[in-house]
Design an enzyme around this catalytic site. Structure first.
Site, short mmCIF file in Angstrom:
data_model
loop_
_atom_site.label_atom_id
_atom_site.label_comp_id
_atom_site.label_asym_id
_atom_site.label_seq_id
_atom_site.Cartn_x
_atom_site.Cartn_y
_atom_site.Cartn_z
N ARG A 146 0.81 -1.24 0.00
CA ARG A 146 0.00 0.00 0.00
C ARG A 146 0.84 1.28 0.00
NH1 ARG A 146 -3.21 -3.15 3.39
NH2 ARG A 146 -5.04 -3.87 2.24
N LYS A 151 2.27 11.21 -11.90
CA LYS A 151 1.44 10.25 -12.65
C LYS A 151 2.30 9.03 -12.96
CE LYS A 151 -1.89 12.96 -15.32
NZ LYS A 151 -2.33 13.27 -16.68
N GLU A 207 8.79 17.17 -25.96
CA GLU A 207 8.01 17.59 -24.78
C GLU A 207 8.41 19.00 -24.33
OE1 GLU A 207 5.42 15.83 -23.64
OE2 GLU A 207 5.87 13.68 -23.66
N LYS A 224 5.64 22.66 -16.44
CA LYS A 224 4.90 21.46 -16.01
C LYS A 224 4.43 21.64 -14.56
CE LYS A 224 4.15 16.75 -15.88
NZ LYS A 224 4.38 15.45 -16.43
N GLU A 284 -5.90 16.55 -12.11
CA GLU A 284 -6.55 16.86 -13.39
C GLU A 284 -8.07 16.98 -13.24
OE1 GLU A 284 -4.44 14.81 -16.55
OE2 GLU A 284 -6.10 15.19 -17.91
N ARG A 323 -4.51 20.60 -15.76
CA ARG A 323 -3.37 19.76 -16.15
C ARG A 323 -3.57 19.16 -17.54
NH1 ARG A 323 -0.31 15.40 -12.15
NH2 ARG A 323 1.19 14.77 -13.71
N ASN A 372 -1.75 17.80 -22.28
CA ASN A 372 -2.07 16.74 -23.24
C ASN A 372 -2.04 17.22 -24.68
OD1 ASN A 372 -2.41 14.66 -21.44
ND2 ASN A 372 -4.52 15.22 -21.01
N HIS A 387 -1.18 14.92 -27.46
CA HIS A 387 -1.23 13.56 -26.93
C HIS A 387 -2.49 12.79 -27.33
CE1 HIS A 387 2.25 14.87 -24.76
NE2 HIS A 387 2.37 13.71 -24.13
N HIS A 404 -1.10 9.52 -28.61
CA HIS A 404 -1.35 8.24 -27.94
C HIS A 404 -2.03 7.25 -28.89
CE1 HIS A 404 -1.18 9.78 -23.49
NE2 HIS A 404 0.00 9.53 -23.99
N HIS A 435 7.58 7.59 -27.81
CA HIS A 435 6.51 8.47 -27.33
C HIS A 435 6.69 9.91 -27.86
CE1 HIS A 435 3.56 10.27 -24.70
NE2 HIS A 435 4.47 11.13 -24.27
N1 LIG Z 1 4.16 10.01 -16.06
C1 LIG Z 1 4.12 11.05 -16.85
O1 LIG Z 1 3.70 12.15 -16.47
C2 LIG Z 1 4.65 10.92 -18.25
C3 LIG Z 1 4.87 12.06 -19.04
C4 LIG Z 1 5.43 11.90 -20.31
C5 LIG Z 1 5.76 10.63 -20.76
N2 LIG Z 1 5.52 9.55 -19.97
C6 LIG Z 1 5.87 8.19 -20.41
O2 LIG Z 1 7.29 8.11 -20.55
C7 LIG Z 1 7.58 7.02 -21.44
C8 LIG Z 1 8.67 7.43 -22.39
O3 LIG Z 1 9.84 7.71 -21.66
P1 LIG Z 1 11.28 7.65 -22.33
O4 LIG Z 1 11.25 8.33 -23.64
O5 LIG Z 1 12.26 8.06 -21.31
O6 LIG Z 1 11.42 6.07 -22.70
P2 LIG Z 1 12.29 4.86 -22.14
O7 LIG Z 1 12.23 4.74 -20.68
O8 LIG Z 1 11.87 3.69 -22.95
O9 LIG Z 1 13.77 5.26 -22.55
C9 LIG Z 1 14.11 5.29 -23.92
C10 LIG Z 1 15.33 4.39 -24.21
O10 LIG Z 1 16.50 5.01 -23.68
C11 LIG Z 1 17.22 4.07 -22.86
N3 LIG Z 1 17.92 4.88 -21.88
C12 LIG Z 1 17.44 5.42 -20.74
N4 LIG Z 1 18.36 6.24 -20.20
C13 LIG Z 1 19.45 6.20 -21.02
C14 LIG Z 1 20.72 6.84 -21.01
N5 LIG Z 1 21.05 7.73 -20.08
N6 LIG Z 1 21.60 6.56 -22.00
C15 LIG Z 1 21.26 5.69 -22.99
N7 LIG Z 1 20.07 5.08 -23.07
C16 LIG Z 1 19.18 5.32 -22.08
C17 LIG Z 1 16.17 3.12 -22.37
O11 LIG Z 1 16.71 1.88 -22.02
C18 LIG Z 1 15.25 3.01 -23.58
O12 LIG Z 1 15.78 2.09 -24.49
C19 LIG Z 1 6.27 6.69 -22.15
O13 LIG Z 1 5.78 5.47 -21.67
C20 LIG Z 1 5.34 7.83 -21.76
O14 LIG Z 1 4.01 7.44 -21.71
C21 LIG Z 1 4.98 9.67 -18.73
ZN LIG Z 2 4.11 12.98 -23.26
#
Ligand SMILES: NC(=O)c1ccc[n+]([C@@H]2O[C@H](COP(=O)([O-])OP(=O)(O)OC[C@H]3O[C@@H](n4cnc5c(N)ncnc54)[C@H](O)[C@@H]3O)[C@@H](O)[C@H]2O)c1
Ligand SMILES: [Zn+2]
Length: 355
Positions: free
Chosen positions: A113, A135, A177, A219, A229, A237, A241, A244, A248, A261
């Site tokens: 929890r 999130k 972003e 942000k 939101e 918030r 989007n 998005h 998405h 993404h």
């Molecule tokens: N929670 C939120 O508010 C929010 C906001 C925006 C995006 N997201 C989510 O974030 C995700 C995308 O994140 P992302 O783009 O970081 O993807 P990711 O975590 O898949 O990272 C991208 C790639 O980079 C590699 N990597 C990570 N750090 C590295 C580094 N320092 N050097 C070399 N390689 C590295 C990873 O292994 C992966 O292959 C999506 O699922 C999206 O929905 C969430």
């Molecule tokens: Zn995003």
């Protein structure tokens, strides 16, 4: 920019630290103050091997990517933690990109929890966006992030030295972003990006730090005003989007394989800017300026799926939407966004055929 700037926000109870070459020290500091530390690490991140020799510190490495945001990803990690005797006095540190942060946040909020957790975002995208705001979640076959919670990390460490190993493609995905934040709220930031995007994409430290900071402040503005939101106005918030709704749907259409993404939302932002223009909200000049900037920065602007009926089906599965009505956060000029515009799915299909 200061080397160890920290933003503390009482309302959010998260502290954001900016420190270079600091990850190992960060982990040791947390270990000093807690009974047991579980470090969940993206396999691509190299850390000091001595850390794993510490009794208090347990390292779990995960090969990251969108596929870990799944039932299997959730089950594997949470059961591993439980098997390794995690308890309420333990803490979790996630060191990786947005996919790891989203998964670990969800696990941390539900195992026993709720276990305190810390985030060390290691991609540009996660440093400017996903690590802030609490999130988290995993995907289902019906769409992205449909299972998740709001759960704030205790601290977020932004260490830009870790970005040097990222590919250009990943850096561009994160840059998308940053541009989004400028487009929805800050005209002068967009002008600054027009001047500095190339330096930023080449990881110029000064430019990068400034852009990350600016981006996070935008942000934070929305997260502080509207953490869950719930607002129905321009401080919602939901403004984050922008790009998005379409983005998405594109990601989901391709099973999260074809586009990152940031790439999908780049196409989403241009498409939604075109929709804004089509509806008479955004001037043609502003639209042209945005498209020019995206092209110059190497951001994606189009994919053939935009004219495919299947995309509309995906749009109706988005959690923001209800039956045939699709909600869009649009922009009416560069640096200014408009709360959810409701559009009927048939109308969107028609618009997309004419863009
Ligand atoms: N929670 C939120 O508010 C929010 C906001 C925006 C995006 N997201 C989510 O974030 C995700 C995308 O994140 P992302 O783009 O970081 O993807 P990711 O975590 O898949 O990272 C991208 C790639 O980079 C590699 N990597 C990570 N750090 C590295 C580094 N320092 N050097 C070399 N390689 C590295 C990873 O292994 C992966 O292959 C999506 O699922 C999206 O929905 C969430
Ligand atoms: Zn995003």
């Amino acid at each position: 920019m200061q080397n160890n700037l920290s933003i503390k926000n009482k309302k959010l109870k998260t502290e954001i630290l900016f420190q270079k070459n600091y990850i190992t020290k960060f982990i040791y500091n947390i270990a000093k103050k807690n009974e047991k530390v579980f470090c969940i690490l993206d396999t691509k991140i190299k850390i000091d091997l001595n850390l794993s020799k510490q009794k208090k510190i347990e390292i779990i490495s995960i090969k990251c990517g969108e596929k870990i945001k799944s039932y299997d990803g959730y089950k594997n990690l949470s059961e591993k933690l439980i098997k390794n005797n995690i308890n309420r006095r333990s803490v979790i540190i996630a060191i990786g990109g947005g996919t790891l942060g989203d998964l670990v946040g969800f696990v941390a909020s539900t195992v026993l929890r709720g276990i305190d957790f810390f985030l060390v975002p290691t991609t540009l995208l996660s440093q400017v966006d996903s690590s802030i705001g609490g999130k988290n979640g995993i995907n289902t076959i019906y769409g992205k992030n449909l299972l998740g919670t709001f759960y704030q990390p205790k601290q977020v460490l932004i260490d830009i030295s870790v970005l040097n190993s990222l590919s250009k493609r990943e850096i561009r995905a994160g840059y998308a972003e940053i541009v989004k934040h400028a487009l929805i709220r800050d005209y002068s930031f967009f002008c600054w990006l027009e001047e500095n995007a190339i330096k930023l994409l080449n990881l110029n430290k000064y430019i990068l730090e400034k852009a990350i900071y600016k981006s996070l402040m935008i942000k934070l503005h929305y997260v502080i005003k509207d953490e869950k939101e719930l607002l129905l106005d321009n401080n919602s918030r939901a403004m984050l989007n922008f790009g998005h709704t379409i983005g998405h749907a594109i990601e989901s259409h391709y099973g999260y394989k074809k586009f990152k993404h940031g790439e999908a939302i780049s196409i989403g932002m241009i498409t939604e800017a075109r929709i804004s223009n089509y509806l008479g909200m955004l001037s043609f000049n502003d639209l042209k300026r945005i498209v020019t900037h995206f092209k110059k920065s190497g951001l994606k602007i189009y994919d053939t799926v935009l004219t495919d009926k299947k995309l509309i089906k995906k749009l109706t599965k988005d959690k923001k939407n209800f039956q045939n009505i699709i909600n869009f956060s649009l922009i009416d000029k560069i640096g200014s966004s408009i709360f959810y515009k409701k559009l009927n799915k048939d109308k969107i299909y028609k618009i997309l055929q004419h863009l």
